[in-house]
Design an enzyme around this catalytic site. Structure first.
Site, short mmCIF file in Angstrom:
data_model
loop_
_atom_site.label_atom_id
_atom_site.label_comp_id
_atom_site.label_asym_id
_atom_site.label_seq_id
_atom_site.Cartn_x
_atom_site.Cartn_y
_atom_site.Cartn_z
N ARG A 50 22.53 45.57 57.31
CA ARG A 50 24.30 45.33 56.75
C ARG A 50 24.24 45.01 55.62
NH1 ARG A 50 26.54 42.93 61.09
NH2 ARG A 50 25.93 44.13 62.45
N TYR A 103 47.21 53.82 42.31
CA TYR A 103 46.02 54.90 42.96
C TYR A 103 46.81 55.17 44.10
CZ TYR A 103 42.63 57.45 46.19
OH TYR A 103 42.11 58.36 47.05
N ASP A 176 41.35 46.68 39.58
CA ASP A 176 40.45 48.29 40.03
C ASP A 176 40.09 48.82 38.23
OD1 ASP A 176 39.95 50.81 40.37
OD2 ASP A 176 41.41 50.43 41.75
N LYS A 201 32.66 57.47 41.52
CA LYS A 201 34.10 57.85 40.16
C LYS A 201 33.20 58.02 38.74
CE LYS A 201 36.91 59.03 41.92
NZ LYS A 201 37.44 58.47 43.32
C1 LIG Z 1 41.58 53.92 40.83
C2 LIG Z 1 40.84 54.34 41.71
N1 LIG Z 1 40.57 53.47 42.68
C3 LIG Z 1 39.92 53.72 44.06
C4 LIG Z 1 39.45 54.78 45.14
C5 LIG Z 1 39.17 54.81 45.93
O1 LIG Z 1 38.22 55.37 45.79
P1 LIG Z 1 37.14 56.04 47.17
O2 LIG Z 1 37.61 57.56 46.89
O3 LIG Z 1 35.93 55.52 47.02
O4 LIG Z 1 37.22 55.61 48.87
C6 LIG Z 1 40.06 56.01 43.87
C7 LIG Z 1 39.50 57.45 44.11
O5 LIG Z 1 40.08 58.43 44.11
C8 LIG Z 1 40.77 55.66 42.06
O6 LIG Z 1 41.39 56.38 41.28
#
Ligand SMILES: Cc1ncc(COP(=O)(O)O)c(C=O)c1O
Length: 380
Positions: A50, A103, A176, A201
């Site tokens: 894990r 997001y 982020d 991404k």
């Molecule tokens: C800027 C950003 N942060 C976090 C996320 C969440 O990521 P995940 O879809 O891999 O869970 C996204 C997803 O679109 C995103 O665009």
């Protein structure tokens, strides 16, 4: 020899040569449990999968290097990584400051989390440092969360200024950095305590892995709590995903440099189209351009948005006419995507109805331009 550049370490996955076979690609270990010797000592130092999957570790080491951090953790998605920060580090009665435009799913989760766990939450425009200063509560604020550039307007928060405010209040700054990628920004160098990525991404880049990442500036109690959280909550990344992710990361610099160059070119051309407003931090007309120039190196990323005269229906009509861009959510992959965030986000949407988000891929930029040109021209 002097230290190699991150681009070199990325291409070579930190010179990953398998000591057993000499293969220039790291092996994929699917095992989830590890043997002990007759004295009951773990033979390879690992016990259970894990938090000790060997195939995950090379990708974590590379990410640590790319972000100039002290350690990294991969989790099962970007959301798993982002929510781990709050679940592991925030307690009832604490205060959190986050960005008002970010997001959408993360924002919605944070609002629910704060209500359920009696956490005070302020959502502010973090592209204005004075708004952040006014929001923090010294001694009570645990986390300041920024996303830069931020979905879907690509507003830019000043990482160094945000770090100063967060630290002045005794809080941690978490960034982020999904859209910026380590190619353009290394938030730890600007004072961030933690960096988060949806590795789904740009880091992976091929639309075939869900993964999330956290990178820390230092190994401290908070980091140990995050590591324990991943182990005990079970949001770890599987070995196949980690192996694919590392393969994707090896082309990160080539992909992102090209995507950013194409995005800038398209943004400049789109700005000349009547009835279209372009949101891209690489344009001097963008309110975050000056800060972006200071904290982003070598480009402004592959994400841009356009707002078209005529509102929701006009935006959807443009999306309908596009033939090279694929109508799909997500971003940062090799193929260009268009998304009407207002529709995708549903009833609670924070996105303007006239906005289309474009994720620029690796296609010939002239094909992308012709596609946009014909889809926009049909409005008139
Ligand atoms: C800027 C950003 N942060 C976090 C996320 C969440 O990521 P995940 O879809 O891999 O869970 C996204 C997803 O679109 C995103 O665009």
């Amino acid at each position: 020899m002097s230290e190699r550049s991150p681009a070199t370490d990325c291409a070579q996955a930190l010179h990953a040569i398998d000591p057993v076979t000499g293969a220039i690609v790291p092996p994929l270990h699917a095992g989830t449990t590890f043997a002990r010797d007759r004295d009951y000592q773990p033979i390879g130092g690992r016990i259970y999968g894990r938090d000790e999957i060997p195939t995950v570790e090379p990708a974590e080491r590379l990410l640590t290097r790319l972000e100039a951090g002290a350690d990294a953790l991969l989790l099962s998605s970007g959301m798993a990584a982002a929510t781990a920060v709050f679940r592991a580090l925030v307690r009832p009665g604490d205060h959190v400051v986050a960005q008002d435009v970010m997001y959408f799913a993360m924002r919605a989760w944070l609002v629910r989390f704060a209500a359920d766990w009696n956490v005070a939450l302020d959502l502010v425009d973090t592209s204005r440092p004075d708004a952040l200063s006014a929001a923090v509560r010294p001694g009570q604020t645990r986390i300041v969360w920024i996303e830069t550039p931020a979905n879907p307007t690509w507003s830019v928060a000043d990482i160094a200024a945000s770090a100063a405010v967060a630290h002045g209040a005794g809080a941690r700054l978490v960034v982020d950095s999904t859209a910026a990628t380590p190619v353009h920004t290394r938030p730890i160098e600007h004072g961030a305590d933690l960096v988060m990525h949806s590795a789904t991404k740009y880091l992976n880049g091929h639309g075939d892995v869900l993964a999330g990442a956290l990178v820390t500036a230092r190994i401290d109690d908070a980091w140990r709590a995050l590591r324990a959280h991943r182990r005990d909550d079970g949001g770890c990344l599987g070995p196949f995903e980690a192996w694919l992710l590392l393969r994707g990361m090896r082309t990160l610099f080539a992909r992102v440099e090209r995507q950013s160059a194409s995005a800038l070119e398209l943004a400049r051309r789109l700005e000349r189209v009547a009835g279209v407003r372009v949101l891209y931090p690489g344009l001097p007309s963008h309110p975050g351009h000056e800060v972006a120039r200071r904290q982003m190196r070598g480009g402004f990323g592959g994400m841009l948005s356009i707002q078209v005269d005529g509102g929701r229906d006009a935006a959807l009509a443009v999306a309908r006419r596009l033939e090279v861009f694929v109508r799909a959510t997500s971003l940062g992959g090799v193929e260009s995507l268009v998304e009407h965030r207002h529709t995708a986000e549903g009833a609670q949407t924070i996105s303007p109805p006239d906005l289309l988000r474009l994720s620029i891929g690796l296609e010939d930029v002239e094909d992308l331009w012709r596609d946009l040109e014909q889809a926009l021209a049909a409005r008139r």
